[in-house]
Design a protein around this motif. Structure first.
Motif, PDB file in Angstrom:
ATOM      1  N   ALA A   2       0.834  -1.207   0.000  1.00  0.00           N
ATOM      2  CA  ALA A   2       0.000   0.000   0.000  1.00  0.00           C
ATOM      3  C   ALA A   2       0.867   1.256   0.000  1.00  0.00           C
ATOM      4  O   ALA A   2       0.527   2.255  -0.634  1.00  0.00           O
ATOM      5  N   SER A   3       1.987   1.190   0.702  1.00  0.00           N
ATOM      6  CA  SER A   3       2.888   2.341   0.754  1.00  0.00           C
ATOM      7  C   SER A   3       3.511   2.620  -0.615  1.00  0.00           C
ATOM      8  O   SER A   3       3.612   3.770  -1.048  1.00  0.00           O
ATOM      9  N   GLU A   4       3.925   1.562  -1.297  1.00  0.00           N
ATOM     10  CA  GLU A   4       4.496   1.733  -2.638  1.00  0.00           C
ATOM     11  C   GLU A   4       3.438   2.266  -3.601  1.00  0.00           C
ATOM     12  O   GLU A   4       3.711   3.137  -4.438  1.00  0.00           O
ATOM     13  N   LEU A   5       2.226   1.743  -3.485  1.00  0.00           N
ATOM     14  CA  LEU A   5       1.147   2.185  -4.354  1.00  0.00           C
ATOM     15  C   LEU A   5       0.830   3.659  -4.112  1.00  0.00           C
ATOM     16  O   LEU A   5       0.597   4.425  -5.055  1.00  0.00           O
ATOM     17  N   GLU A   6       0.837   4.065  -2.852  1.00  0.00           N
ATOM     18  CA  GLU A   6       0.567   5.462  -2.526  1.00  0.00           C
ATOM     19  C   GLU A   6       1.597   6.387  -3.167  1.00  0.00           C
ATOM     20  O   GLU A   6       1.259   7.456  -3.689  1.00  0.00           O
ATOM     21  N   ALA A   7       2.851   5.980  -3.149  1.00  0.00           N
ATOM     22  CA  ALA A   7       3.904   6.805  -3.757  1.00  0.00           C
ATOM     23  C   ALA A   7       3.663   6.967  -5.258  1.00  0.00           C
ATOM     24  O   ALA A   7       3.847   8.058  -5.816  1.00  0.00           O
ATOM     25  N   LEU A   8       3.235   5.899  -5.920  1.00  0.00           N
ATOM     26  CA  LEU A   8       2.971   5.967  -7.352  1.00  0.00           C
ATOM     27  C   LEU A   8       1.779   6.873  -7.655  1.00  0.00           C
ATOM     28  O   LEU A   8       1.819   7.709  -8.568  1.00  0.00           O
ATOM     29  N   VAL A   9       0.692   6.719  -6.885  1.00  0.00           N
ATOM     30  CA  VAL A   9      -0.522   7.493  -7.128  1.00  0.00           C
ATOM     31  C   VAL A   9      -0.297   8.971  -6.863  1.00  0.00           C
ATOM     32  O   VAL A   9      -0.669   9.832  -7.664  1.00  0.00           O
ATOM     33  N   ILE A  38      -1.585  12.038   0.923  1.00  0.00           N
ATOM     34  CA  ILE A  38      -2.990  11.655   1.103  1.00  0.00           C
ATOM     35  C   ILE A  38      -3.541  12.306   2.365  1.00  0.00           C
ATOM     36  O   ILE A  38      -2.880  12.309   3.411  1.00  0.00           O
ATOM     37  N   THR A  39      -4.758  12.844   2.273  1.00  0.00           N
ATOM     38  CA  THR A  39      -5.420  13.430   3.440  1.00  0.00           C
ATOM     39  C   THR A  39      -6.848  12.893   3.535  1.00  0.00           C
ATOM     40  O   THR A  39      -7.312  12.162   2.651  1.00  0.00           O
ATOM     41  N   ALA A 185     -10.720  10.774   0.390  1.00  0.00           N
ATOM     42  CA  ALA A 185      -9.965  10.743  -0.865  1.00  0.00           C
ATOM     43  C   ALA A 185      -9.336  12.095  -1.154  1.00  0.00           C
ATOM     44  O   ALA A 185      -9.313  12.542  -2.292  1.00  0.00           O
ATOM     45  N   GLY A 186      -8.819  12.737  -0.116  1.00  0.00           N
ATOM     46  CA  GLY A 186      -8.188  14.041  -0.295  1.00  0.00           C
ATOM     47  C   GLY A 186      -6.700  13.918  -0.575  1.00  0.00           C
ATOM     48  O   GLY A 186      -6.063  12.915  -0.231  1.00  0.00           O
ATOM     49  N   LEU A 187      -6.156  14.959  -1.206  1.00  0.00           N
ATOM     50  CA  LEU A 187      -4.710  15.037  -1.431  1.00  0.00           C
ATOM     51  C   LEU A 187      -4.270  16.487  -1.310  1.00  0.00           C
ATOM     52  O   LEU A 187      -5.049  17.411  -1.550  1.00  0.00           O
ATOM     53  N   LEU A 188      -3.036  16.668  -0.935  1.00  0.00           N
ATOM     54  CA  LEU A 188      -2.387  17.966  -1.034  1.00  0.00           C
ATOM     55  C   LEU A 188      -1.187  17.786  -1.942  1.00  0.00           C
ATOM     56  O   LEU A 188      -0.257  17.046  -1.608  1.00  0.00           O
ATOM     57  N   ALA A 189      -1.216  18.446  -3.091  1.00  0.00           N
ATOM     58  CA  ALA A 189      -0.094  18.396  -4.025  1.00  0.00           C
ATOM     59  C   ALA A 189       0.807  19.599  -3.776  1.00  0.00           C
ATOM     60  O   ALA A 189       0.326  20.709  -3.550  1.00  0.00           O
ATOM     61  N   ARG A 229      -6.085   4.277   6.811  1.00  0.00           N
ATOM     62  CA  ARG A 229      -6.530   3.342   5.780  1.00  0.00           C
ATOM     63  C   ARG A 229      -5.706   3.534   4.502  1.00  0.00           C
ATOM     64  O   ARG A 229      -5.212   4.637   4.245  1.00  0.00           O
ATOM     65  N   PRO A 230      -5.597   2.501   3.689  1.00  0.00           N
ATOM     66  CA  PRO A 230      -4.876   2.635   2.407  1.00  0.00           C
ATOM     67  C   PRO A 230      -5.769   3.284   1.353  1.00  0.00           C
ATOM     68  O   PRO A 230      -6.179   2.654   0.374  1.00  0.00           O
ATOM     69  N   ASP A 231      -6.084   4.565   1.548  1.00  0.00           N
ATOM     70  CA  ASP A 231      -7.038   5.234   0.664  1.00  0.00           C
ATOM     71  C   ASP A 231      -6.508   5.395  -0.759  1.00  0.00           C
ATOM     72  O   ASP A 231      -7.301   5.643  -1.680  1.00  0.00           O
ATOM     73  N   ALA A 232      -5.201   5.272  -0.937  1.00  0.00           N
ATOM     74  CA  ALA A 232      -4.662   5.362  -2.297  1.00  0.00           C
ATOM     75  C   ALA A 232      -5.123   4.189  -3.162  1.00  0.00           C
ATOM     76  O   ALA A 232      -5.152   4.306  -4.394  1.00  0.00           O
TER      77      ALA A 232
END
Length: 347
Positions: A2-9, A38-39, A185-189, A229-232
């Motif tokens: 999940a951590s690797e996937l989050e980095a990609l997303v 992810i937020t 499903a929030g993000l801060l870019a 949670r692994p929201d990514a």
């Protein structure tokens, strides 16, 4: 995993925002690497954006935002112990660049300017290129709250409405709106991943130095949370399944639907349209109705289970708010909604 996937997303979405390689403030400098974290949603993203600005510019940084800004921005300033924000007029619902320039000229820095791409009330987008130019002239940091409007990035037809977004230092996204994700499903870019260094935190049982050096993922400095949670994952599944073009079609369907509904309202003698929609939100009201009647219609349809309408105050009056988020909404549905409102408006 999940951590690797989050980095990609997060990396992919950050590049979508900032469009690397274009140079200048509107692009990514050679030393900058855009990223995102992810937020839980737009509120937390705005809070983290203010935190990063405080750490980058000092505790004396002053938030300057439009009268149309989301309530979470001044609230975040309060939570972080910053000075009272300066509110800039937003005539017709959008922040006025001339008034912003005047405010920044009169106000000692450092400044954090917060613009909006997709206001809560009417879905309007501030004039981002002009605001970015004002920020550049004053050396102000720029944050854009695009929690609602960021979905336009997926649409070739509507993406230009976000021109200037890539000039921001940070951008709030919330894909539970025009991304069709269940919360959270929030993000801060952020334009420069180095900005996140201030969030770095060490807890030996979670991210021991030798584990990190050996290549294990270390997300403790990329969130204000510990367990989460692994929201990514759901975002990744949607992106993989639909792709940019698939999501873009959904965005275009709801934005087109809003324009169709606005046309119905405009052509109906019994209703008043506030303005042509920018995103998928339409403000309208029964013609000649009192504000109390407008509020009563909304509550009646809600409690009877027939329609969920929002409400917004603009131009000193109360309006009904339709925010279309279902791409399967058809013209007949829109006409039926208008008939419902008409039939429940006091004569």
């Amino acid at each position: 995993g999940a951590s690797e996937l989050e980095a990609l997303v997060t990396g992919a979405l950050a590049r979508e925002v900032f469009d690397p390689g274009t140079g200048g403030r509107g692009g990514i400098a050679a030393r900058q690497v855009p990223t995102a974290l992810i937020t839980t949603g737009g509120t937390e993203s705005n809070q983290v954006a203010l935190l990063l600005a405080r750490e980058a510019r000092g505790a004396g940084v002053r938030l300057v935002h439009g009268a149309n800004a989301h309530h979470s921005l001044p609230r975040a300033a309060w939570l972080l112990g910053l000075a009272e924000p300066v509110v800039v007029p937003a005539p017709a619902g959008a922040l006025d660049p001339a008034a912003l320039d005047e405010a920044l000229t009169a106000l000692p820095g450092p400044h954090l300017v917060a613009a909006t791409a997709g206001t809560t009330d009417a879905g309007m987008i501030d004039p981002l290129p002009e605001i970015a130019a004002v920020c550049e002239a004053h050396g102000a940091r720029l944050h854009v709250d695009a929690a609602y409007g960021a979905g336009l990035l997926f649409s070739d037809r509507y993406r230009d409405l976000l021109a200037g977004l890539d000039a921001a230092d940070s951008v709030t996204l919330d894909l539970h709106k025009l991304g069709w994700q269940p919360v959270a499903a929030g993000l801060l870019a952020v334009r420069d991943a180095a900005d996140l260094a201030v969030l770095h935190h060490r807890a030996d049982y979670l991210n021991a130095g030798d584990d990190t050096e050996a290549g294990l993922p270390d997300l403790l400095g990329r969130s204000l949370h510990t367990s989460r949670r692994p929201d990514a994952l759901k975002i990744a599944v949607t992106l993989k399944t639909l792709g940019r073009s698939g999501l873009g079609r959904l965005v275009e369907q709801v934005c087109d639907g809003a324009r169709e509904f606005a046309a119905l309202v405009h052509e109906h003698p019994g209703f008043e349209l506030h303005d042509r929609p920018t995103l998928s939100t339409v403000l309208f009201r029964p013609a000649h109705a009192a504000d109390d009647d407008v509020a009563a219609v909304r509550r009646t349809l809600l409690t009877d289970g027939r329609a969920v309408l929002g409400r917004a105050r603009a131009d000193g009056r109360l309006w009904l708010k339709v925010t279309l988020l279902n791409p399967r909404t058809r013209p007949d549905d829109l006409a039926a909604l208008l008939t419902l409102v008409e039939g429940n408006t006091p004569r």
